[in-house]
Design a protein around this motif. Structure first.
Motif, PDB file in Angstrom:
ATOM      1  N   LYS A   1     -11.229  -1.961  -0.362  1.00 45.42           N
ATOM      2  CA  LYS A   1     -10.991   0.145  -1.313  1.00 45.42           C
ATOM      3  C   LYS A   1      -9.473   0.474   0.155  1.00 45.42           C
ATOM      4  O   LYS A   1     -10.522   0.008   1.040  1.00 45.42           O
ATOM      5  N   PHE A   2      -8.941   1.116  -0.332  1.00 41.49           N
ATOM      6  CA  PHE A   2      -7.492   1.478   0.666  1.00 41.49           C
ATOM      7  C   PHE A   2      -7.610   2.502  -0.620  1.00 41.49           C
ATOM      8  O   PHE A   2      -7.630   2.719  -1.548  1.00 41.49           O
ATOM      9  N   CYS A   3      -7.494   4.186   0.666  1.00 41.68           N
ATOM     10  CA  CYS A   3      -6.415   4.959  -0.076  1.00 41.68           C
ATOM     11  C   CYS A   3      -6.147   5.396  -0.867  1.00 41.68           C
ATOM     12  O   CYS A   3      -4.345   4.461  -0.158  1.00 41.68           O
ATOM     13  N   GLN A   4      -6.424   5.997  -2.039  1.00 40.71           N
ATOM     14  CA  GLN A   4      -4.241   6.281  -2.649  1.00 40.71           C
ATOM     15  C   GLN A   4      -4.768   7.929  -2.888  1.00 40.71           C
ATOM     16  O   GLN A   4      -5.413   8.305  -2.265  1.00 40.71           O
ATOM     17  N   TYR A   5      -3.290   7.711  -2.490  1.00 41.47           N
ATOM     18  CA  TYR A   5      -2.810   9.529  -2.176  1.00 41.47           C
ATOM     19  C   TYR A   5      -1.275   9.584  -2.861  1.00 41.47           C
ATOM     20  O   TYR A   5      -1.110   8.934  -3.784  1.00 41.47           O
ATOM     21  N   ALA A   6      -1.755  11.041  -3.482  1.00 43.83           N
ATOM     22  CA  ALA A   6      -1.145  11.717  -4.511  1.00 43.83           C
ATOM     23  C   ALA A   6       0.843  11.381  -3.808  1.00 43.83           C
ATOM     24  O   ALA A   6       1.192  11.939  -4.520  1.00 43.83           O
ATOM     25  N   SER A   7       0.364  11.878  -2.758  1.00 45.61           N
ATOM     26  CA  SER A   7       1.806  11.800  -2.220  1.00 45.61           C
ATOM     27  C   SER A   7       2.217  11.223  -0.786  1.00 45.61           C
ATOM     28  O   SER A   7       0.598  10.801  -0.159  1.00 45.61           O
TER      29      SER A   7
ATOM     30  N   LEU B   1       1.170  -1.501  -0.041  1.00 46.71           N
ATOM     31  CA  LEU B   1      -0.129  -0.220  -0.121  1.00 46.71           C
ATOM     32  C   LEU B   1       0.580   1.077  -0.216  1.00 46.71           C
ATOM     33  O   LEU B   1       0.778   2.627  -0.921  1.00 46.71           O
ATOM     34  N   SER B   2       2.178   1.113   0.666  1.00 47.48           N
ATOM     35  CA  SER B   2       3.194   2.580   1.305  1.00 47.48           C
ATOM     36  C   SER B   2       3.183   2.414  -0.829  1.00 47.48           C
ATOM     37  O   SER B   2       3.495   4.159  -1.522  1.00 47.48           O
ATOM     38  N   ARG B   3       4.092   1.331  -1.334  1.00 49.11           N
ATOM     39  CA  ARG B   3       5.208   1.402  -2.747  1.00 49.11           C
ATOM     40  C   ARG B   3       3.772   1.887  -3.831  1.00 49.11           C
ATOM     41  O   ARG B   3       4.382   3.016  -4.784  1.00 49.11           O
ATOM     42  N   THR B   4       1.753   1.690  -3.901  1.00 57.97           N
ATOM     43  CA  THR B   4       2.069   1.522  -5.136  1.00 57.97           C
ATOM     44  C   THR B   4       0.325   2.730  -4.429  1.00 57.97           C
ATOM     45  O   THR B   4       0.289   3.747  -5.676  1.00 57.97           O
ATOM     46  N   ALA B   5      -0.053   3.076  -3.103  1.00 52.29           N
ATOM     47  CA  ALA B   5      -1.067   3.939  -2.737  1.00 52.29           C
ATOM     48  C   ALA B   5      -0.017   5.011  -1.894  1.00 52.29           C
ATOM     49  O   ALA B   5      -1.378   5.992  -1.912  1.00 52.29           O
TER      50      ALA B   5
ATOM     51  N   TYR C   1      -7.770   5.184  -5.244  1.00 54.14           N
ATOM     52  CA  TYR C   1      -8.230   4.022  -4.504  1.00 54.14           C
ATOM     53  C   TYR C   1      -7.787   2.675  -5.131  1.00 54.14           C
ATOM     54  O   TYR C   1      -7.727   2.943  -6.174  1.00 54.14           O
ATOM     55  N   VAL C   2      -7.191   2.131  -4.114  1.00 57.10           N
ATOM     56  CA  VAL C   2      -6.564   0.545  -4.906  1.00 57.10           C
ATOM     57  C   VAL C   2      -6.957  -0.591  -4.046  1.00 57.10           C
ATOM     58  O   VAL C   2      -7.846  -0.137  -2.687  1.00 57.10           O
ATOM     59  N   ARG C   3      -7.430  -1.437  -4.503  1.00 52.81           N
ATOM     60  CA  ARG C   3      -8.375  -2.508  -3.896  1.00 52.81           C
ATOM     61  C   ARG C   3      -6.978  -3.663  -3.198  1.00 52.81           C
ATOM     62  O   ARG C   3      -6.087  -3.834  -3.711  1.00 52.81           O
TER      63      ARG C   3
ATOM     64  N   PHE D   1      -0.196   4.492   5.875  1.00 55.04           N
ATOM     65  CA  PHE D   1      -1.468   4.376   7.580  1.00 55.04           C
ATOM     66  C   PHE D   1      -2.843   2.810   7.138  1.00 55.04           C
ATOM     67  O   PHE D   1      -3.256   2.960   8.065  1.00 55.04           O
ATOM     68  N   GLY D   2      -2.866   1.970   5.658  1.00 53.47           N
ATOM     69  CA  GLY D   2      -3.254   1.220   5.951  1.00 53.47           C
ATOM     70  C   GLY D   2      -4.564   1.904   5.638  1.00 53.47           C
ATOM     71  O   GLY D   2      -6.168   0.961   6.145  1.00 53.47           O
ATOM     72  N   VAL D   3      -4.816   3.329   5.513  1.00 57.12           N
ATOM     73  CA  VAL D   3      -6.331   3.773   5.648  1.00 57.12           C
ATOM     74  C   VAL D   3      -7.529   2.867   4.410  1.00 57.12           C
ATOM     75  O   VAL D   3      -6.995   3.160   3.562  1.00 57.12           O
ATOM     76  N   LYS D   4      -8.828   2.798   5.082  1.00 59.25           N
ATOM     77  CA  LYS D   4      -9.494   2.210   4.147  1.00 59.25           C
ATOM     78  C   LYS D   4     -10.409   3.723   3.997  1.00 59.25           C
ATOM     79  O   LYS D   4     -10.518   3.650   4.320  1.00 59.25           O
ATOM     80  N   GLY D   5     -11.000   2.708   2.377  1.00 62.65           N
ATOM     81  CA  GLY D   5     -12.267   3.745   1.867  1.00 62.65           C
ATOM     82  C   GLY D   5     -11.340   4.795   0.758  1.00 62.65           C
ATOM     83  O   GLY D   5     -10.475   4.231  -0.082  1.00 62.65           O
TER      84      GLY D   5
END
Length: 180
Positions: A46-52, A17-21, A35-37, A25-29
């Motif tokens: 679903k887990f939040c995907q962040y730009a940074s 999750l940290s590498r791809t999104a 998001y990524v699955r 913190f493993g934040v879901k939604g």
């Protein structure tokens, strides 16, 4: 505490999750619709995907601040990492019964409390954390400190510690905004 959580939850930035999104913190939604699955408690969640990575940290702070389950934490002094780690565990942030101890271990072994001190000093804040007063608290703190200290070799002379200036964040205003 947030840095320690990020280190643990992201496996030191190595988790999928940290590498791809950029999700440390493993934040879901979803975050801004992104998001990524991934499989967690259930398959294909679903887990939040962040730009940074910074977005991940800011969202985590806003999540804690906006969730009544964690409101008692914000009554503690910002530099009371023992209170914060115990409070996170008590509020159910993670299922591990040793989550608070794991956070404190990461804080101590990496000297992360220096960042609290730096921010407190920059803001002109005084610590309001209570002093350890009971014998059981003193014993607990001593045991925790002993568990993370590395034994010194008697064959090698002890080297003098070199004072290092704290690393200043590149954008202090960003961190001050989160604290506000």
């Amino acid at each position: 505490v947030t840095l320690a959580q990020g280190i643990i939850e992201s496996a030191e930035g190595k988790s999928m999750l940290s590498r791809t999104a950029n999700n440390h913190f493993g934040v879901k939604g979803e975050f801004n619709g992104a998001y990524v699955r991934a499989d967690d408690d259930k398959p294909n969640e679903k887990f939040c995907q962040y730009a940074s990575v910074a977005d991940s940290y800011e969202h985590h702070s806003l999540f804690l601040k906006g969730n009544s389950r964690y409101s008692a934490l914000f009554k503690l002094s910002p530099d009371d990492y023992v209170g914060w780690t115990n409070g996170l565990q008590k509020a159910g942030y993670a299922t591990s019964k040793s989550y608070a101890q794991s956070l404190r271990s990461v804080i101590k072994s990496n000297g992360l409390d220096k960042y609290d001190k730096m921010v407190m000093q920059e803001q002109g804040w005084q610590s309001t954390k209570s002093q350890t007063t009971t014998l059981s608290e003193l014993a607990s703190n001593s045991q925790e400190a002993a568990s993370v200290q590395k034994p010194e070799s008697k064959e090698q002379p002890k080297q003098e510690e070199q004072k290092q200036e704290p690393v200043q964040p590149k954008d202090k205003d960003y961190f001050n905004t989160i604290l506000a």
